[in-house]
Design a protein around this motif. Structure first.
Motif, PDB file in Angstrom:
ATOM      1  N   ALA A 622       0.834  -1.202   0.000  1.00 52.45           N
ATOM      2  CA  ALA A 622       0.000   0.000   0.000  1.00 52.45           C
ATOM      3  C   ALA A 622       0.870   1.255   0.000  1.00 52.45           C
ATOM      4  O   ALA A 622       1.869   1.341   0.728  1.00 52.45           O
ATOM      5  CB  ALA A 622      -0.906   0.008   1.230  1.00 52.45           C
ATOM      6  N   PHE A 623       0.522   2.231  -0.832  1.00 53.58           N
ATOM      7  CA  PHE A 623       1.150   3.546  -0.912  1.00 53.58           C
ATOM      8  C   PHE A 623       2.606   3.514  -1.408  1.00 53.58           C
ATOM      9  O   PHE A 623       3.355   4.465  -1.201  1.00 53.58           O
ATOM     10  CB  PHE A 623       1.090   4.273   0.446  1.00 53.58           C
ATOM     11  CG  PHE A 623      -0.296   4.327   1.033  1.00 53.58           C
ATOM     12  CD1 PHE A 623      -1.341   4.886   0.323  1.00 53.58           C
ATOM     13  CD2 PHE A 623      -0.550   3.796   2.296  1.00 53.58           C
ATOM     14  CE1 PHE A 623      -2.629   4.928   0.853  1.00 53.58           C
ATOM     15  CE2 PHE A 623      -1.826   3.821   2.834  1.00 53.58           C
ATOM     16  CZ  PHE A 623      -2.870   4.390   2.119  1.00 53.58           C
ATOM     17  N   GLU A 624       2.982   2.423  -2.078  1.00 54.60           N
ATOM     18  CA  GLU A 624       4.349   2.365  -2.608  1.00 54.60           C
ATOM     19  C   GLU A 624       4.576   3.463  -3.651  1.00 54.60           C
ATOM     20  O   GLU A 624       5.634   4.105  -3.688  1.00 54.60           O
ATOM     21  CB  GLU A 624       4.605   0.988  -3.221  1.00 54.60           C
ATOM     22  CG  GLU A 624       6.058   0.757  -3.620  1.00 54.60           C
ATOM     23  CD  GLU A 624       6.320  -0.690  -4.036  1.00 54.60           C
ATOM     24  OE1 GLU A 624       5.340  -1.388  -4.376  1.00 54.60           O
ATOM     25  OE2 GLU A 624       7.493  -1.111  -4.007  1.00 54.60           O
ATOM     26  N   LYS A 625       3.552   3.725  -4.493  1.00 53.53           N
ATOM     27  CA  LYS A 625       3.679   4.772  -5.510  1.00 53.53           C
ATOM     28  C   LYS A 625       3.843   6.137  -4.865  1.00 53.53           C
ATOM     29  O   LYS A 625       4.659   6.956  -5.310  1.00 53.53           O
ATOM     30  CB  LYS A 625       2.455   4.769  -6.433  1.00 53.53           C
ATOM     31  CG  LYS A 625       2.365   3.595  -7.377  1.00 53.53           C
ATOM     32  CD  LYS A 625       1.144   3.740  -8.283  1.00 53.53           C
ATOM     33  CE  LYS A 625       1.050   2.573  -9.243  1.00 53.53           C
ATOM     34  NZ  LYS A 625      -0.176   2.674 -10.096  1.00 53.53           N
ATOM     35  N   GLN A 626       3.062   6.403  -3.837  1.00 57.25           N
ATOM     36  CA  GLN A 626       3.119   7.721  -3.186  1.00 57.25           C
ATOM     37  C   GLN A 626       4.490   7.970  -2.557  1.00 57.25           C
ATOM     38  O   GLN A 626       4.972   9.108  -2.545  1.00 57.25           O
ATOM     39  CB  GLN A 626       2.022   7.831  -2.107  1.00 57.25           C
ATOM     40  CG  GLN A 626       0.613   7.980  -2.663  1.00 57.25           C
ATOM     41  CD  GLN A 626      -0.031   6.652  -3.036  1.00 57.25           C
ATOM     42  OE1 GLN A 626       0.636   5.634  -3.134  1.00 57.25           O
ATOM     43  NE2 GLN A 626      -1.336   6.677  -3.246  1.00 57.25           N
ATOM     44  N   ILE A 627       5.086   6.933  -2.032  1.00 55.02           N
ATOM     45  CA  ILE A 627       6.385   7.108  -1.383  1.00 55.02           C
ATOM     46  C   ILE A 627       7.504   7.244  -2.413  1.00 55.02           C
ATOM     47  O   ILE A 627       8.431   8.046  -2.257  1.00 55.02           O
ATOM     48  CB  ILE A 627       6.655   5.912  -0.436  1.00 55.02           C
ATOM     49  CG1 ILE A 627       5.578   5.873   0.669  1.00 55.02           C
ATOM     50  CG2 ILE A 627       8.053   6.019   0.179  1.00 55.02           C
ATOM     51  CD1 ILE A 627       5.408   7.157   1.454  1.00 55.02           C
ATOM     52  N   LYS A 628       7.420   6.486  -3.496  1.00 60.15           N
ATOM     53  CA  LYS A 628       8.480   6.546  -4.511  1.00 60.15           C
ATOM     54  C   LYS A 628       8.400   7.811  -5.365  1.00 60.15           C
ATOM     55  O   LYS A 628       9.419   8.302  -5.849  1.00 60.15           O
ATOM     56  CB  LYS A 628       8.406   5.304  -5.411  1.00 60.15           C
ATOM     57  CG  LYS A 628       8.867   4.024  -4.726  1.00 60.15           C
ATOM     58  CD  LYS A 628       8.844   2.851  -5.710  1.00 60.15           C
ATOM     59  CE  LYS A 628       9.435   1.588  -5.058  1.00 60.15           C
ATOM     60  NZ  LYS A 628       9.398   0.424  -5.977  1.00 60.15           N
ATOM     61  N   ASP A 629       7.196   8.310  -5.580  1.00 62.19           N
ATOM     62  CA  ASP A 629       7.031   9.446  -6.489  1.00 62.19           C
ATOM     63  C   ASP A 629       6.010  10.431  -5.923  1.00 62.19           C
ATOM     64  O   ASP A 629       4.905  10.584  -6.464  1.00 62.19           O
ATOM     65  CB  ASP A 629       6.583   8.934  -7.863  1.00 62.19           C
ATOM     66  CG  ASP A 629       6.574  10.032  -8.917  1.00 62.19           C
ATOM     67  OD1 ASP A 629       7.083  11.146  -8.623  1.00 62.19           O
ATOM     68  OD2 ASP A 629       6.065   9.778 -10.015  1.00 62.19           O
ATOM     69  N   PRO A 630       6.332  11.112  -4.833  1.00 61.32           N
ATOM     70  CA  PRO A 630       5.341  11.973  -4.177  1.00 61.32           C
ATOM     71  C   PRO A 630       4.875  13.136  -5.055  1.00 61.32           C
ATOM     72  O   PRO A 630       3.756  13.611  -4.895  1.00 61.32           O
ATOM     73  CB  PRO A 630       6.075  12.469  -2.929  1.00 61.32           C
ATOM     74  CG  PRO A 630       7.528  12.315  -3.241  1.00 61.32           C
ATOM     75  CD  PRO A 630       7.622  11.119  -4.121  1.00 61.32           C
ATOM     76  N   ALA A 631       5.699  13.573  -5.984  1.00 60.86           N
ATOM     77  CA  ALA A 631       5.308  14.717  -6.810  1.00 60.86           C
ATOM     78  C   ALA A 631       4.174  14.349  -7.755  1.00 60.86           C
ATOM     79  O   ALA A 631       3.298  15.178  -8.043  1.00 60.86           O
ATOM     80  CB  ALA A 631       6.515  15.219  -7.605  1.00 60.86           C
ATOM     81  N   ASN A 632       4.183  13.133  -8.251  1.00 61.71           N
ATOM     82  CA  ASN A 632       3.186  12.721  -9.239  1.00 61.71           C
ATOM     83  C   ASN A 632       2.126  11.768  -8.689  1.00 61.71           C
ATOM     84  O   ASN A 632       1.172  11.432  -9.397  1.00 61.71           O
ATOM     85  CB  ASN A 632       3.888  12.047 -10.421  1.00 61.71           C
ATOM     86  CG  ASN A 632       4.795  13.018 -11.158  1.00 61.71           C
ATOM     87  OD1 ASN A 632       4.353  14.084 -11.588  1.00 61.71           O
ATOM     88  ND2 ASN A 632       6.072  12.671 -11.273  1.00 61.71           N
ATOM     89  N   ALA A 633       2.326  11.304  -7.471  1.00 62.89           N
ATOM     90  CA  ALA A 633       1.363  10.363  -6.879  1.00 62.89           C
ATOM     91  C   ALA A 633       1.053  10.802  -5.448  1.00 62.89           C
ATOM     92  O   ALA A 633       1.438  10.127  -4.483  1.00 62.89           O
ATOM     93  CB  ALA A 633       1.925   8.943  -6.914  1.00 62.89           C
ATOM     94  N   PRO A 634       0.366  11.927  -5.300  1.00 62.68           N
ATOM     95  CA  PRO A 634       0.058  12.401  -3.949  1.00 62.68           C
ATOM     96  C   PRO A 634      -0.974  11.497  -3.267  1.00 62.68           C
ATOM     97  O   PRO A 634      -1.714  10.771  -3.931  1.00 62.68           O
ATOM     98  CB  PRO A 634      -0.524  13.791  -4.196  1.00 62.68           C
ATOM     99  CG  PRO A 634      -1.112  13.712  -5.574  1.00 62.68           C
ATOM    100  CD  PRO A 634      -0.204  12.799  -6.342  1.00 62.68           C
TER     101      PRO A 634
END
Length: 800
Positions: A622-634
């Motif tokens: 869960a939230f792997e995208k948000q952590i790896k790419d916070p600018a594009n996946a808030p």
């Protein structure tokens, strides 16, 4: 309690023929004893049901059908039913290879013993209407035509007199799948009038499903269970998957994690079966004080330099004064609260010790372990949130992973509601209306004072206020009308007054404490007498097809079947069915599965196989995208960050009980309530391996496996002269129950444990004699979401 059990000759011959094929040898071999008895003939000359006729006949061909368990359980398991001459003779489980990374979906004893429910002598057998007072238990047999005509007339009358929002489809179903009564009732009402009163939340997870999105923006926050093998430390807060299954293989992956070297700590008032099986350490805690523990753990992590400041600055809002929303006065950050800079009370382990009952040294050690060992998973069950202040427990356990950088990483865990975002996609039965909702826990209030309930005072959703009280209740395969709702005696009093809820219809397979308070009682089919598709709670990447193994027994009918008749009498029959059978609707809902999963084999192949399982080479986090790419996946919160501070809660203006940051807020009927001087013991009513909620309470195999008992610590027992096995009385101002005592050090002093779900069974004095926990629980909703505070009950205990 049971209806007079007789059959006409035609039905008798039908079932005699079906059951006669089971030989005594087969029955004995499959179950260890003769499971049924032959009843004497009824006084009026009609034949009593033969259960079963164990005649010695020539062996017939046996077929084996892959199906599944459809009770409202956290797991969903594959069953193999052996059927001979139309009778289920035994049940096995998943035949697939049991591979280390693809374990079987093996059933527990609840699923494997379901024959005892299907062929139970107390099955409801024909429609009945009430002829005495509600709750008196007097019914007479009617035809299905009279039943469906009465329901259609009452729908018309109540809709015309009070409006469509006077009709409520009650929460709760023992059948958990697509083909279930409440889904069909919503469709029926929406097509007839365009609307009905709906609900949000659940009795199980109301607090966490409401509170988690305030922090993360979504309700699904867990990694796949298989990712636990990457954890070095696992803390289970009130989590007992050994009994309350969350996805069929939750315990399997915990065992694999332990084999891989993870240290496992269980925090719970009880030394649960899960803790016995896998935990390295058990830390008992007073119910409702979890946030105080987590506040003190945060104090240790912050003051000893273990907080992940870079993570906090990048991904969170509200941790410290430098990262607060604009316009919020100084001194309201989480760090300020933990360090006591505004209120003068640092949340030290010494502060938390008298609240939680946990020694300060243990809290300090726990904080150091969680702050220093990475990756670590802090996994909360539903028990800690089922309190008056349960939303604070959810918000607190969501902050700790952010504080330590355990969000969005393998082996970590984001906290909150949990549940994997990787489940198999599945559609739903479509319906119209239902936009106006109450908290599912507040339905008795909607019966008494619905017109007084507003969005501001009672958290009504979809409207500023309710236009009417509830006047008509559909209660379909549910025992929440009485038994599973809190304060049973108060509920009974409300339902006895026919000027309030004017018409109640129930469908079930037994005459339960709830159906006794219905005006019509309709016999429903078991999970083996209807086709269905089921999925597990939150976890488990699979769906299971449940074949209809038997024709509906006696005069039972699937809710879809008889509601089609009601729809016809309401003039919406063609729109209700669209010409589809129940199985056609199951095919319809899998269209979403086909679109979402390229590997979908097709509906017919899915039916033949019995299950559709997704497998992942790498566990979904869960939230792997948000952590790896916070600018594009808030994050999907208003700020795009993990909101430790919530402006929405700040603006709500109830900061004493609903603060904008996670805080320990004492619960009503918790250890800080002055009522404890009169009722000095806290009672928790935990989920039990014997039952699925109240289902299986009358299953003889399950009764033998795990009798209903009250857990009592030896210190509390000795102070009251109680010995193991003594009959005891537990009581408070709401009611009393009688139950044998289990004196055990597996529960902390000052706390009693009573498994929830036992059927309310009053004795001659009107006192429950079956250990039914809800005679003691309150109908007062939790602080933030008006949800079920099932574990906040102050009681006294005496030897009976």
């Amino acid at each position: 309690m049971s209806p007079h059990w007789t059959l006409d000759r035609r039905t008798f011959l039908k079932w005699s023929g079906a059951l006669a094929g089971v030989t005594a040898a087969e029955a004995l071999a499959s179950e260890g004893h003769i499971p049924f008895s032959v009843l004497p003939a009824a006084a009026d000359g009609r034949a009593s049901l033969p259960l079963p006729l164990l005649a010695a006949t020539a062996p017939a061909a046996e077929r084996v059908v892959a199906t599944g368990c459809g009770n409202n359980c956290g797991g969903r398991c594959v069953l193999l039913a052996h059927i001979k001459d139309g009778v289920i003779t035994r049940i096995e489980s998943d035949p697939d290879p049991d591979l280390p990374d693809q374990p079987q979906l093996r059933a527990c004893l609840r699923g494997r013993s379901y024959r005892q429910i299907v062929y139970h002598p107390d099955r409801l057998k024909y429609p009945m209407k009430r002829v005495g007072a509600r709750g008196e238990g007097k019914f007479e047999r009617i035809s299905w035509d009279e039943a469906t005509t009465t329901i259609a007339e009452q729908v018309k009358r109540v809709t015309a007199q009070y409006g469509p929002l006077a009709i409520y489809v009650n929460y709760g179903s023992g059948i958990s799948g697509i083909n279930r009564g409440d889904a069909w009732a919503r469709r029926l009402l929406g097509l007839y009038s365009g609307d009905f009163l709906s609900y949000y939340g659940t009795y199980s997870s109301g607090q966490t499903s409401y509170a988690t999105p305030f922090t993360y923006g979504v309700g699904s926050t867990g990694n796949m269970w298989s990712d636990l093998v990457n954890s070095k430390l696992i803390i289970l807060l009130g989590h007992n998957p050994g009994e309350t299954v969350f996805g069929t293989n939750s315990m399997y992956w915990l065992r694999k994690a332990r084999e891989a070297g993870a240290r496992i700590i269980s925090i719970d008032p009880r030394y649960t079966d899960t803790a016995v099986a896998i935990a390295d350490e058990w830390i008992p805690i007073r119910p409702s004080t979890d946030s105080a523990l987590m506040d003190a753990m945060a104090f240790v992590i912050i003051t000893e330099g273990m907080a992940d400041q870079q993570f906090l600055e990048t991904y969170t809002l509200g941790f410290d004064e430098a990262h607060m929303p604009e316009g919020i006065p100084a001194g309201n950050s989480y760090k300020n609260y933990i360090l006591g800079e505004a209120d003068g009370q640092p949340k030290t382990p010494e502060w938390a010790e008298p609240i939680t009952g946990i020694p300060a040294s243990t809290i300090r050690q726990l904080g150091r372990e969680y702050g220093s060992i990475k990756p670590a998973a802090f996994v909360a069950g539903y028990g800690p949130q089922r309190h008056a202040n349960g939303e604070q427990s959810v918000r607190s356990n969501s902050v700790l992973p952010a504080l330590t950088g355990n969000v969005g990483v393998h082996g970590g865990w984001a906290g909150g509601a949990g549940g994997t975002p990787a489940g198999a996609k599945l559609g739903a039965i479509p319906f119209e209306g239902g936009k106006v909702k109450i908290s599912c826990f507040m339905w008795t209030d909607a019966v008494i004072r619905g017109k007084e309930m507003t969005a501001k005072t009672d958290l009504i959703q979809g409207a500023d206020k309710l236009p009417t009280n509830v006047k008509f209740i559909f209660n379909l395969a549910g025992n929440t009308l009485v038994n599973q709702h809190s304060d049973i005696l108060r509920t009974q009093k409300i339902l006895k007054d026919e000027s309030m809820a004017e018409f109640i219809v129930s469908s079930d397979i037994f005459q339960t404490p709830s159906t006794l308070y219905s005006d019509l009682v309709l016999p429903g089919p078991s999970i083996f007498e209807r086709p269905n598709i089921v999925t597990p709670w939150g976890y488990g990447e699979y769906i299971i097809y449940l074949h209809q193994l038997l024709e509906p027994m006696y005069e039972t009918r699937n809710e879809y079947d008889w509601m089609s008749d009601v729809a016809q009498k309401l003039g919406v029959g063609e729109r209700f069915t669209e010409g589809k059978t129940a199985d056609d609707w199951l095919r319809f809902v899998t269209e979403a599965t086909a679109k979402g999963h390229p590997e979908w084999p097709g509906f017919e192949a899915f039916k033949e196989k019995g299950s559709f399982k997704l497998w992942f080479k790498t566990p979904v986090v869960a939230f792997e995208k948000q952590i790896k790419d916070p600018a594009n996946a808030p994050f999907t919160t208003p700020s795009g960050k993990i909101e430790i501070f919530s402006e929405r809660l700040w603006k709500r203006g109830q900061l004493d009980t609903v603060p904008a940051i996670p805080k320990y807020v004492p619960a009503f009927e918790g250890p800080a309530d002055p009522l404890i001087a009169k009722f000095p013991l806290q009672l928790v009513s935990f989920h039990f391996k014997r039952r699925v909620h109240s289902t299986h309470d009358n299953n003889p195999w399950m009764i033998e496996m795990a009798p209903q008992v009250l857990w009592v610590n030896p210190m509390d027992a000795q102070a009251r002269g109680i010995e193991d096995g003594d009959q005891v009385k537990v009581f408070n101002d709401r009611g009393a129950t009688l139950v044998p005592a289990k004196v055990t050090p597996r529960i902390m002093p000052g706390v009693l444990g009573l498994p929830q779900g036992a059927w309310f069974t009053p004795n001659a004095q009107g006192i429950d004699a079956n250990g039914s926990a809800n005679v003691l629980s309150t109908q007062r909703g939790s602080y933030m979401s008006n949800s079920n505070p099932q574990h906040d009950n102050l009681v006294q205990l005496v030897k009976a």
